[in-house]
Design an enzyme around this catalytic site. Structure first.
Site, PDB file in Angstrom:
ATOM      1  N   GLY A  64       0.985  -1.545  -0.101  1.00 43.72           N
ATOM      2  CA  GLY A  64      -0.178   0.370   0.588  1.00 43.72           C
ATOM      3  C   GLY A  64       1.387   1.325  -0.259  1.00 43.72           C
ATOM      4  O   GLY A  64       2.308   1.743   0.401  1.00 43.72           O
ATOM      5  N   GLY A 120      -0.109  -5.282   1.050  1.00 43.31           N
ATOM      6  CA  GLY A 120      -0.913  -5.931   0.229  1.00 43.31           C
ATOM      7  C   GLY A 120      -1.528  -5.893  -1.280  1.00 43.31           C
ATOM      8  O   GLY A 120      -2.234  -6.428  -2.293  1.00 43.31           O
ATOM      9  N   GLU A 143       5.227  -5.529   7.794  1.00 46.60           N
ATOM     10  CA  GLU A 143       4.688  -4.280   8.560  1.00 46.60           C
ATOM     11  C   GLU A 143       5.288  -4.088  10.025  1.00 46.60           C
ATOM     12  O   GLU A 143       5.280  -3.028  10.541  1.00 46.60           O
ATOM     13  CB  GLU A 143       3.313  -4.981   8.044  1.00 46.60           C
ATOM     14  CG  GLU A 143       2.003  -4.224   7.635  1.00 46.60           C
ATOM     15  CD  GLU A 143       2.348  -5.778   7.042  1.00 46.60           C
ATOM     16  OE1 GLU A 143       2.133  -6.135   5.369  1.00 46.60           O
ATOM     17  OE2 GLU A 143       2.999  -6.786   6.657  1.00 46.60           O
ATOM     18  N   ASP A 151      -1.267  -7.255   7.465  1.00 41.90           N
ATOM     19  CA  ASP A 151      -3.606  -7.427   7.157  1.00 41.90           C
ATOM     20  C   ASP A 151      -3.561  -7.988   6.216  1.00 41.90           C
ATOM     21  O   ASP A 151      -2.791  -8.649   5.496  1.00 41.90           O
ATOM     22  CB  ASP A 151      -3.757  -5.988   7.430  1.00 41.90           C
ATOM     23  CG  ASP A 151      -3.104  -5.050   6.471  1.00 41.90           C
ATOM     24  OD1 ASP A 151      -2.114  -4.951   6.449  1.00 41.90           O
ATOM     25  OD2 ASP A 151      -3.935  -4.092   6.118  1.00 41.90           O
TER      26      ASP A 151
END
Length: 369
Positions: A64, A120, A143, A151
């Site tokens: 992301g 992502g 992350e 996530d």
């Protein structure tokens, strides 16, 4: 410039994430464009199968665009730091809707996972029906190094891995190559990048007769036979990883990691990320994965949206991005600063629901329209 390029050839809908300069990182605009295309093609008689790739040779998608999220958090802090920035909420909620859409897509989705696929990018790849890696694939969920957690469905796919690989990868952000991804169930086919032209040509000449998943599988089986999958470093380290199966606390995990006598480069790289990463992230990752072991895919994305939004109002996410990507001093000032400084109440605060159950923004995932 369109951030998502599309074309249809012989009923194959080709989608290209088109931001080569940013290694095809996902921005809110790119996510919205991708969602619109996938929704449109879901029921279109013009499209039998989807082929998703990244522009250029370096990456499918490096994750992301967290730099934009950092800026939104800093701006929101000057107004009211207790509120989730709208841009962050929009980004995460729409990203998870796209990930879920790919997981549950009725048509075959082929993802060309060549080059860098992180964060992502893995979210987009992992739910596809036909996931391809090459000799240049590099995957990771790093992350912990920016004060976030794995996530994009990480709660789901890390818990599906054999042995304790999921918890290990979540807490160390360990890098994986194509062979590792095959071994760990993140990819279905290992294909030489030089075979891409032959693959697209085979799709261009395919007969779409209704059993399209089988048609795609047969093409990929045939092409992947030409490439031998090399040995997986992750698999070589199986006995090391197996030690973590009994780690029922973060402290126990850390002790096994640090006490291991036979440390090589693969293990040392993992130790470094764990030791320098956010202590808060380490605690929430451990809890996320332990609590999410038997949770449905819908509940995974619902709980992750809450956790991601909480990360936007806790200090470490913005600080981690600042240190890595904004000021690039690589010296994040984590709050709290060390693992023992973190209380149960602090970890609980990350998991506190931001919405009542019936008001959850993703409450309709999986429900028929």
């Amino acid at each position: 410039m369109s951030l998502v390029l599309t074309e249809i050839k012989n009923k194959v809908g080709i989608i290209t994430l088109n931001s080569e300069k940013t290694l095809n990182s996902l921005s809110l605009e790119m996510i919205e464009e991708l969602k619109a295309v996938l929704e449109d093609w879901k029921t279109s008689g013009e499209v039998a199968c989807i082929f998703l790739q990244g522009a250029g040779e370096k990456a499918l998608c490096a994750g992301g665009d967290v730099r934009k999220l950092h800026d939104a958090i800093i701006e929101q802090q000057s107004i009211d730091g207790t509120k989730v920035p709208q841009q962050c909420f929009d980004f995460f909620s729409k990203e998870y809707q796209v990930d879920y859409l790919i997981h549950t897509y009725p048509k075959p989705v082929i993802v060309w996972g060549h080059g860098i696929v992180m964060g992502g990018g893995i979210g987009i790849m992992v739910g596809a029906s036909h996931r391809i890696v090459t000799e240049r694939s590099k995957l990771a969920m790093p992350e912990i190094t920016i004060g976030l957690y794995p996530d994009v469905g990480g709660t789901w796919f890390l818990n599906k891995m054999p042995s304790a690989y999921g918890i290990y990868l979540g807490l160390t952000g360990a890098r994986l190559d194509g062979a590792d991804c095959k071994f760990l169930g993140l990819a279905d086919y290992y294909i030489s990048s030089s075979s891409k032209v032959a693959l697209l040509d085979a799709l261009d000449h395919a007969q779409w007769n209704g059993n399209n998943h089988q048609t795609v599988s047969a093409i990929l089986e045939n092409i992947s036979k030409e490439t031998t999958t090399p040995e997986s470093q992750a698999q070589i380290h199986h006995s090391f990883i197996a030690q973590f199966e009994g780690a029922n606390s973060l402290e126990a995990f850390r002790e096994i990691l640090m006490q291991h006598p036979d440390k090589d480069e693969w293990i040392n790289t993992g130790i470094k990320s764990f030791e320098t990463g956010s202590p808060s992230s380490a605690h929430i990752i451990f809890r996320q994965l332990k609590e999410g072991e038997n949770v449905s895919l819908e509940e995974v994305f619902q709980s992750e949206l809450n956790l991601s939004c909480q990360c936007c109002i806790h200090p470490d996410f913005a600080e981690g991005v600042r240190a890595l990507l904004v000021d690039k001093d690589l010296s994040p000032k984590w709050q709290p600063a060390t693992l023992p400084d973190i209380t149960k109440e602090w970890v609980d605060s990350y998991f506190t629901p931001l919405w009542a159950h019936e008001e959850h923004p993703l409450k309709n995932l999986g429900k028929k329209d």
